[in-house]
Motif scaffolding. Sequence first.
Motif, mmCIF file in Angstrom:
data_model
loop_
_atom_site.group_PDB
_atom_site.id
_atom_site.type_symbol
_atom_site.label_atom_id
_atom_site.label_comp_id
_atom_site.label_asym_id
_atom_site.label_seq_id
_atom_site.Cartn_x
_atom_site.Cartn_y
_atom_site.Cartn_z
ATOM 1 N N PRO A 1 0.813 -1.233 0.000
ATOM 2 C CA PRO A 1 0.000 0.000 0.000
ATOM 3 C C PRO A 1 0.837 1.270 0.000
ATOM 4 C CG PRO A 1 -0.070 -1.068 2.154
ATOM 5 C CD PRO A 1 0.604 -2.028 1.232
ATOM 6 N N GLU A 2 2.123 1.163 0.359
ATOM 7 C CA GLU A 2 2.973 2.344 0.396
ATOM 8 C C GLU A 2 3.467 2.747 -0.997
ATOM 9 O OE1 GLU A 2 6.132 1.402 3.046
ATOM 10 O OE2 GLU A 2 4.841 1.217 4.806
ATOM 11 N N PHE A 3 3.349 1.833 -1.969
ATOM 12 C CA PHE A 3 3.923 2.131 -3.290
ATOM 13 C C PHE A 3 3.228 3.300 -3.966
ATOM 14 C CE2 PHE A 3 4.125 1.677 -7.909
ATOM 15 C CZ PHE A 3 5.505 1.690 -8.089
ATOM 16 N N GLU A 4 1.914 3.412 -3.827
ATOM 17 C CA GLU A 4 1.174 4.462 -4.523
ATOM 18 C C GLU A 4 1.706 5.846 -4.173
ATOM 19 O OE1 GLU A 4 -3.423 5.998 -5.245
ATOM 20 O OE2 GLU A 4 -3.016 4.296 -3.925
ATOM 21 N N SER A 5 1.851 6.132 -2.882
ATOM 22 C CA SER A 5 2.338 7.451 -2.482
ATOM 23 C C SER A 5 3.795 7.632 -2.881
ATOM 24 C CB SER A 5 2.164 7.654 -0.976
ATOM 25 O OG SER A 5 2.904 6.688 -0.245
ATOM 26 N N TYR A 6 4.569 6.528 -2.787
ATOM 27 C CA TYR A 6 5.977 6.601 -3.210
ATOM 28 C C TYR A 6 6.065 6.987 -4.687
ATOM 29 C CZ TYR A 6 10.425 5.161 -5.105
ATOM 30 O OH TYR A 6 11.610 5.158 -5.788
ATOM 31 N N TYR A 7 5.255 6.339 -5.521
ATOM 32 C CA TYR A 7 5.315 6.557 -6.957
ATOM 33 C C TYR A 7 4.848 7.963 -7.324
ATOM 34 C CZ TYR A 7 5.112 5.213 -11.897
ATOM 35 O OH TYR A 7 5.309 5.125 -13.255
ATOM 36 N N GLU A 8 3.823 8.463 -6.639
ATOM 37 C CA GLU A 8 3.356 9.823 -6.887
ATOM 38 C C GLU A 8 4.454 10.837 -6.580
ATOM 39 O OE1 GLU A 8 -0.122 10.245 -4.517
ATOM 40 O OE2 GLU A 8 -1.469 9.391 -6.023
ATOM 41 N N THR A 9 5.178 10.612 -5.484
ATOM 42 C CA THR A 9 6.276 11.504 -5.122
ATOM 43 C C THR A 9 7.380 11.460 -6.165
ATOM 44 O OG1 THR A 9 5.819 11.254 -2.758
ATOM 45 C CG2 THR A 9 8.022 12.009 -3.363
ATOM 46 N N LEU A 10 7.684 10.256 -6.643
ATOM 47 C CA LEU A 10 8.707 10.105 -7.681
ATOM 48 C C LEU A 10 8.334 10.876 -8.937
ATOM 49 C CD1 LEU A 10 11.247 8.626 -8.856
ATOM 50 C CD2 LEU A 10 9.670 6.841 -9.616
ATOM 51 N N LEU A 11 7.095 10.753 -9.383
ATOM 52 C CA LEU A 11 6.663 11.442 -10.595
ATOM 53 C C LEU A 11 6.692 12.957 -10.406
ATOM 54 C CD1 LEU A 11 3.701 9.266 -11.938
ATOM 55 C CD2 LEU A 11 6.132 9.147 -12.503
ATOM 56 N N ASP A 12 6.384 13.418 -9.196
ATOM 57 C CA ASP A 12 6.459 14.848 -8.920
ATOM 58 C C ASP A 12 7.897 15.353 -9.043
ATOM 59 O OD1 ASP A 12 5.369 17.442 -7.746
ATOM 60 O OD2 ASP A 12 6.897 16.918 -6.247
ATOM 61 N N LYS A 13 8.834 14.604 -8.528
ATOM 62 C CA LYS A 13 10.245 14.985 -8.645
ATOM 63 C C LYS A 13 10.683 14.972 -10.106
ATOM 64 C CE LYS A 13 11.628 13.306 -4.057
ATOM 65 N NZ LYS A 13 12.455 12.337 -3.295
ATOM 66 N N LEU A 14 10.233 13.974 -10.849
ATOM 67 C CA LEU A 14 10.589 13.889 -12.265
ATOM 68 C C LEU A 14 10.043 15.086 -13.033
ATOM 69 C CD1 LEU A 14 11.862 12.183 -14.522
ATOM 70 C CD2 LEU A 14 9.669 10.997 -14.750
ATOM 71 N N ALA A 15 8.810 15.490 -12.739
ATOM 72 C CA ALA A 15 8.217 16.652 -13.406
ATOM 73 C C ALA A 15 9.002 17.916 -13.091
ATOM 74 C CB ALA A 15 6.757 16.811 -12.981
ATOM 75 N N ARG A 16 9.493 18.035 -11.869
ATOM 76 C CA ARG A 16 10.285 19.210 -11.491
ATOM 77 C C ARG A 16 11.611 19.239 -12.236
ATOM 78 N NH1 ARG A 16 10.404 18.278 -5.305
ATOM 79 N NH2 ARG A 16 11.965 19.953 -5.337
ATOM 80 N N VAL A 17 12.215 18.087 -12.447
ATOM 81 C CA VAL A 17 13.452 18.037 -13.223
ATOM 82 C C VAL A 17 13.176 18.358 -14.689
ATOM 83 C CG1 VAL A 17 15.279 16.507 -14.086
ATOM 84 C CG2 VAL A 17 14.668 16.481 -11.654
ATOM 85 N N TYR A 18 12.071 17.850 -15.210
ATOM 86 C CA TYR A 18 11.661 18.178 -16.578
ATOM 87 C C TYR A 18 11.307 19.659 -16.710
ATOM 88 C CZ TYR A 18 11.087 13.749 -19.200
ATOM 89 O OH TYR A 18 11.285 12.587 -19.911
#
Length: 356
Positions: free
Chosen positions: A34-51
């Motif tokens: 159940p922790e993966f969903e929030s982990y993955y959302e955070t990862l995508l947010d960081k990726l968008a900031r780098v983009y």
Amino acid sequence: MDENTLTMTPGPTAVPEDVREAMAQPAMNPDVNPEFESYYETLLDKLARVYGTDDEMVVLGGEGILGLETAVDSLVAPGDDVLCLANGVYGDGFADFVEMAGGTPVVHEADYRDAFDPDEVAARVESGDFDAATMVHCETPTGLLNEFDEILATLQEAGILTIVDAVSSLGGTEVPVENIDVCLGASQKCFSSPPGLTTMSVSDAAWEKVEETDQNGFYTSLEPWQDADYSFLPYTHLVSNLYALEASLDRILDEGRESVFARHETAAERCRERGEELGLEPFPGTESLCSPTVTAFEIEGRAEEIQERLYEDHDVLVATGLGEMASDLLRVGHMGYSADETRVEKTMDALESVLD
């Protein structure tokens, strides 16, 4: 190759220790934890900031070429006319993907040493009825960086969807992501993460085209990722690679994008300065076309020999050209973790020794 090898290739790049450690941590089960969903959302947010974008982010389990094929498969329907801007190996290669998807590639070529003329591209756009356009920001095999701002504006005004291969520039220099419908990256280039992940930003217009286009595959389709439930993704994700990617993104965000870009410029300038001192010319021949992430030096007929001697005698790993240019270009990758003046100096010292 041992741990003391100085890897200065234009991808896969050297992976810093903290990124390797992140990849080695115990892996959660991305399908049921159940922790993966929030982990993955955070990862995508960081990726968008780098983009540097507000567009939706997608991470696919596969090396960067997967992104090129997936973008074309997802957006190009049989019979679609696609404008392929080509002044390098990967620009040429987009036409092959278009043909495989059933589209008709209309290739607008420029010499491998030259930039595209925006006026000529505009004339080509006016001469046809194009559904999409493909292009490459940094042609890794030749170290040429394309300037696309004016061209992207022309394509956007004409309502043409844009697919841009920014695999070897994202994270190392500014990419005009806000004007790109699908912008493609990969973990093993400027992110200095292990090979294995494709990254992409997808605009609203691109998602609409995905909905309109019959999808003939699954792994090379964006359709399963549209409105994906992060608690259960289309397939089991490469979670250890995601850990490494997050550590790489943290390094960029902690340093700051502008500082990272400046570091790449400094490393590239020093690499070319040292090359000039050795009597070497960067392949494009024009400073404004030289990428801050990779430099290709012209060494006619000797590149493979020099590459071997650098590795055997100095434990320095660089790349040669591709295809017909394999023997004529020696490529130094100063991207990501390797965009460092000290690493560049050591590389060029070794090259000087070999040339002497």
